[in-house]
Design a protein around this motif. Sequence first.
Motif, PDB file in Angstrom:
ATOM      1  N   ALA A 120       4.927  -3.765  10.853  1.00 41.67           N
ATOM      2  CA  ALA A 120       3.854  -3.486   9.861  1.00 41.67           C
ATOM      3  C   ALA A 120       3.764  -1.858   9.683  1.00 41.67           C
ATOM      4  O   ALA A 120       3.971  -1.359  10.803  1.00 41.67           O
ATOM      5  N   LEU A 121       3.724  -1.262   8.522  1.00 42.52           N
ATOM      6  CA  LEU A 121       3.725   0.054   8.390  1.00 42.52           C
ATOM      7  C   LEU A 121       2.344   0.566   7.640  1.00 42.52           C
ATOM      8  O   LEU A 121       2.128  -0.043   6.484  1.00 42.52           O
ATOM      9  N   GLU A 122       1.467   0.876   8.403  1.00 45.53           N
ATOM     10  CA  GLU A 122       0.039   1.350   8.037  1.00 45.53           C
ATOM     11  C   GLU A 122      -0.546   2.351   8.836  1.00 45.53           C
ATOM     12  O   GLU A 122       0.073   3.063   9.536  1.00 45.53           O
ATOM     13  N   ALA A 123      -1.708   2.759   8.445  1.00 43.22           N
ATOM     14  CA  ALA A 123      -2.437   3.766   8.932  1.00 43.22           C
ATOM     15  C   ALA A 123      -2.563   3.253  10.656  1.00 43.22           C
ATOM     16  O   ALA A 123      -2.969   1.956  10.971  1.00 43.22           O
ATOM     17  N   PRO A 124      -2.271   3.998  11.541  1.00 44.96           N
ATOM     18  CA  PRO A 124      -2.219   3.696  12.899  1.00 44.96           C
ATOM     19  C   PRO A 124      -3.538   3.224  13.413  1.00 44.96           C
ATOM     20  O   PRO A 124      -3.919   2.252  14.331  1.00 44.96           O
ATOM     21  N   THR A 171       0.780  -1.088  -0.087  1.00 40.56           N
ATOM     22  CA  THR A 171      -0.038   0.132  -0.040  1.00 40.56           C
ATOM     23  C   THR A 171       0.858   1.283  -0.022  1.00 40.56           C
ATOM     24  O   THR A 171       2.166   0.991   0.205  1.00 40.56           O
ATOM     25  N   SER A 172       0.301   2.395  -0.052  1.00 45.53           N
ATOM     26  CA  SER A 172       0.967   3.500  -0.117  1.00 45.53           C
ATOM     27  C   SER A 172       1.855   3.661   1.278  1.00 45.53           C
ATOM     28  O   SER A 172       2.942   4.384   1.332  1.00 45.53           O
ATOM     29  N   TRP A 173       1.501   3.239   2.299  1.00 50.90           N
ATOM     30  CA  TRP A 173       2.229   3.212   3.509  1.00 50.90           C
ATOM     31  C   TRP A 173       3.410   2.679   3.690  1.00 50.90           C
ATOM     32  O   TRP A 173       4.509   3.311   4.365  1.00 50.90           O
ATOM     33  N   GLY A 207       1.805   5.029  10.655  1.00 54.83           N
ATOM     34  CA  GLY A 207       1.818   4.181  11.976  1.00 54.83           C
ATOM     35  C   GLY A 207       2.885   2.979  11.770  1.00 54.83           C
ATOM     36  O   GLY A 207       3.216   2.574  10.441  1.00 54.83           O
ATOM     37  N   GLU A 208       3.453   2.710  12.934  1.00 58.09           N
ATOM     38  CA  GLU A 208       4.529   1.433  12.923  1.00 58.09           C
ATOM     39  C   GLU A 208       4.256   0.577  13.957  1.00 58.09           C
ATOM     40  O   GLU A 208       4.166   1.081  15.248  1.00 58.09           O
ATOM     41  N   LEU A 209       3.931  -0.385  13.692  1.00 57.53           N
ATOM     42  CA  LEU A 209       3.812  -1.661  14.712  1.00 57.53           C
ATOM     43  C   LEU A 209       4.823  -2.869  14.656  1.00 57.53           C
ATOM     44  O   LEU A 209       5.109  -3.197  13.258  1.00 57.53           O
TER      45      LEU A 209
END
Length: 299
Positions: free
Chosen positions: A167-171, A133-135, A199-201
């Motif tokens: 995982a890099l995504e919307a928080p 995704t763009s993230w 966001g970074e998990l």
Amino acid sequence: MTTPPAQPACKLLVIDIDGTLLTPGGEITEGTRAAIAEARAAGVTVTLATARRYGNTASIARELALTAPLILYDGALIVEHPGGRILYSNPLPAQVAQQGIALFLAEGLQPVIQPLGDPLHEEVWTGPTELDTSWQQIYFTVHAAELRRLPRERLLDLDRPVLRLVALEAPERLRLLLPALAALDCSWLLLERGNYESGELSLLRAGCSKATAVAALAGRLGIPLSQVMAIGDNENDIGMLSLVGLGIAMGQANAAVKQAARAITTSNSEDGVAYAIERYLLRPARTADSNSRSRSTCL
């Protein structure tokens, strides 16, 4: 007879990179360079503790002329610098790494896998492009040379240990995974905004943190934790700041980070690291009398 210069009570200085050592523009100020050089000249071992890999940490260490082991991957790895030899590793158990990757895939998230390997030839593993995704765009661009794409079936049957799973995504989407993560035997950290504008998990071995790596490094160097000073700004620095003799939070840190620290410096746009070194490490050494020179804690 001349009196020898007072020595700092702190023998090990540990500095976070992003949001701490670096300005918001990603630079190291001349004041910070000078303060670190003076600390090293006074006999203090200076190192970096970061979520970064060895490659993009070693370049900063070279810039500062550091020659101490570096704490990487949020504490999952300690690497000798500049030699690049692994001194300590604390990867995820294979089953837990597999469970974490399976969870990400089930939620349609692209896993970012940071495997244990030669620090001088690091790799980043991820899944097929249809999961992108763009993230992840910035991260994958920055690490294009190290990126290795794996098919879905290989993601669940890795042949090397995993230091850190990200995982890099919307928080708000990442927060939905937290109940499921509670069932996994791992430590996790969710940043609302990490270093790649997302966001970074991140998942680590249970109990693994910068704090455990600082304790391991201090033990290896024969330095009591009471003689360790650490500076940081984010949630992944909390354990480290509360563990050492003197934990210092950056001025722009949130309330939880500041609460874990014993002192607060200025922000990373105001030479916060330089100020902390001068105020809490160098100045006490310069003005110490014979009693204060014999202190065993960083106060």
